[in-house]
Design a protein around this motif. Structure first.
Motif, mmCIF file in Angstrom:
data_model
loop_
_atom_site.group_PDB
_atom_site.id
_atom_site.type_symbol
_atom_site.label_atom_id
_atom_site.label_comp_id
_atom_site.label_asym_id
_atom_site.label_seq_id
_atom_site.Cartn_x
_atom_site.Cartn_y
_atom_site.Cartn_z
ATOM 1 N N GLU A 3 0.837 -1.195 0.000
ATOM 2 C CA GLU A 3 0.000 0.000 0.000
ATOM 3 C C GLU A 3 0.880 1.255 0.000
ATOM 4 O OE1 GLU A 3 -3.118 2.012 3.072
ATOM 5 O OE2 GLU A 3 -3.155 -0.163 2.854
ATOM 6 N N LEU A 4 0.435 2.301 -0.704
ATOM 7 C CA LEU A 4 1.173 3.551 -0.747
ATOM 8 C C LEU A 4 1.007 4.321 0.559
ATOM 9 C CD1 LEU A 4 0.193 4.786 -4.301
ATOM 10 C CD2 LEU A 4 2.457 4.043 -3.583
ATOM 11 N N LYS A 5 2.111 4.893 1.047
ATOM 12 C CA LYS A 5 2.042 5.773 2.207
ATOM 13 C C LYS A 5 1.411 7.090 1.785
ATOM 14 C CE LYS A 5 6.123 4.044 4.616
ATOM 15 N NZ LYS A 5 7.458 4.420 5.142
ATOM 16 N N PRO A 6 0.871 7.853 2.740
ATOM 17 C CA PRO A 6 0.311 9.170 2.411
ATOM 18 C C PRO A 6 1.407 10.109 1.908
ATOM 19 C CG PRO A 6 -0.331 8.491 4.633
ATOM 20 C CD PRO A 6 0.680 7.515 4.142
ATOM 21 N N CYS A 7 0.994 11.179 1.268
ATOM 22 C CA CYS A 7 1.920 12.184 0.769
ATOM 23 C C CYS A 7 2.705 12.777 1.940
ATOM 24 C CB CYS A 7 1.148 13.279 0.041
ATOM 25 S SG CYS A 7 2.190 14.648 -0.510
ATOM 26 N N PRO A 8 4.032 12.911 1.811
ATOM 27 C CA PRO A 8 4.818 13.464 2.915
ATOM 28 C C PRO A 8 4.632 14.975 3.083
ATOM 29 C CG PRO A 8 6.225 13.096 1.031
ATOM 30 C CD PRO A 8 4.880 12.520 0.681
ATOM 31 N N PHE A 9 4.037 15.635 2.120
ATOM 32 C CA PHE A 9 3.891 17.084 2.183
ATOM 33 C C PHE A 9 2.528 17.531 2.706
ATOM 34 C CE2 PHE A 9 6.956 16.129 -1.179
ATOM 35 C CZ PHE A 9 8.091 16.705 -0.595
ATOM 36 N N CYS A 10 1.457 16.878 2.235
ATOM 37 C CA CYS A 10 0.121 17.313 2.657
ATOM 38 C C CYS A 10 -0.651 16.221 3.386
ATOM 39 C CB CYS A 10 -0.683 17.802 1.449
ATOM 40 S SG CYS A 10 -1.266 16.482 0.357
ATOM 41 N N GLY A 11 -0.127 14.980 3.390
ATOM 42 C CA GLY A 11 -0.834 13.878 4.038
ATOM 43 C C GLY A 11 -1.939 13.284 3.191
ATOM 44 N N GLY A 12 -2.073 13.763 1.940
ATOM 45 C CA GLY A 12 -3.113 13.282 1.040
ATOM 46 C C GLY A 12 -2.861 11.869 0.544
ATOM 47 N N GLU A 13 -3.876 11.330 -0.071
ATOM 48 C CA GLU A 13 -3.794 9.973 -0.609
ATOM 49 C C GLU A 13 -3.006 9.969 -1.916
ATOM 50 O OE1 GLU A 13 -6.759 6.465 -2.232
ATOM 51 O OE2 GLU A 13 -7.574 8.075 -1.009
ATOM 52 N N ALA A 14 -2.041 9.080 -2.004
ATOM 53 C CA ALA A 14 -1.235 8.936 -3.213
ATOM 54 C C ALA A 14 -1.907 7.951 -4.175
ATOM 55 C CB ALA A 14 0.160 8.441 -2.857
ATOM 56 N N THR A 15 -1.663 8.142 -5.453
ATOM 57 C CA THR A 15 -2.273 7.329 -6.498
ATOM 58 C C THR A 15 -1.211 6.873 -7.491
ATOM 59 O OG1 THR A 15 -4.270 8.686 -6.331
ATOM 60 C CG2 THR A 15 -4.036 7.339 -8.304
ATOM 61 N N GLY A 39 -3.822 16.008 -4.023
ATOM 62 C CA GLY A 39 -4.078 17.043 -3.031
ATOM 63 C C GLY A 39 -3.155 18.243 -3.189
ATOM 64 N N CYS A 40 -1.856 17.986 -3.380
ATOM 65 C CA CYS A 40 -0.896 19.087 -3.473
ATOM 66 C C CYS A 40 -0.118 19.099 -4.783
ATOM 67 C CB CYS A 40 0.071 19.058 -2.299
ATOM 68 S SG CYS A 40 1.196 17.640 -2.295
ATOM 69 N N GLY A 41 -0.320 18.073 -5.613
ATOM 70 C CA GLY A 41 0.337 18.048 -6.913
ATOM 71 C C GLY A 41 1.715 17.416 -6.938
ATOM 72 N N THR A 42 2.157 16.851 -5.838
ATOM 73 C CA THR A 42 3.453 16.188 -5.811
ATOM 74 C C THR A 42 3.430 14.971 -6.721
ATOM 75 O OG1 THR A 42 3.919 16.903 -3.556
ATOM 76 C CG2 THR A 42 5.097 14.959 -4.330
ATOM 77 N N GLU A 43 4.461 14.813 -7.537
ATOM 78 C CA GLU A 43 4.604 13.632 -8.387
ATOM 79 C C GLU A 43 6.012 13.085 -8.227
ATOM 80 O OE1 GLU A 43 2.234 13.663 -12.280
ATOM 81 O OE2 GLU A 43 2.949 15.732 -12.054
ATOM 82 N N MET A 44 6.136 11.771 -8.276
ATOM 83 C CA MET A 44 7.429 11.120 -8.158
ATOM 84 C C MET A 44 7.529 10.050 -9.227
ATOM 85 S SD MET A 44 8.980 9.177 -4.883
ATOM 86 C CE MET A 44 10.568 8.401 -4.941
ATOM 87 N N GLY A 45 8.609 10.107 -9.974
ATOM 88 C CA GLY A 45 8.835 9.101 -10.996
ATOM 89 C C GLY A 45 8.194 9.413 -12.319
#
Length: 70
Positions: A3-15, A39-45
């Motif tokens: 399972e994906l951990k929540p976003c480290p910046f806003c705590g939102g659900e990652a997809t 939630g905050c627009g963070t993207e990784m990869g």
């Protein structure tokens, strides 16, 4: 699958976002998927310039879950 951990910046659900659309799938730069927080627009990869290039959902998930909190 892990399972994906929540976003480290806003705590939102990652997809997990699959890069199967022709504009998202550029083999020289993009892997098959990336992780995003809407939630905050963070993207990784997304591509080699933004967090790496992942060849599987498992690889992207492991990378997201081991990042440090910001």
């Amino acid at each position: 699958m892990t399972e994906l951990k929540p976003c480290p910046f806003c705590g939102g659900e990652a997809t997990i976002v699959m890069n199967d659309h022709p504009r998202l799938r550029r083999p020289s730069k993009n892997g098959i998927c990336h992780i995003a927080c809407w939630g905050c627009g963070t993207e990784m990869g997304y591509d080699v310039d933004y967090g790496g290039q992942y060849d599987s959902v498992e690889e992207a998930t492991e990378a997201w879950n081991r990042r440090t909190e910001g």
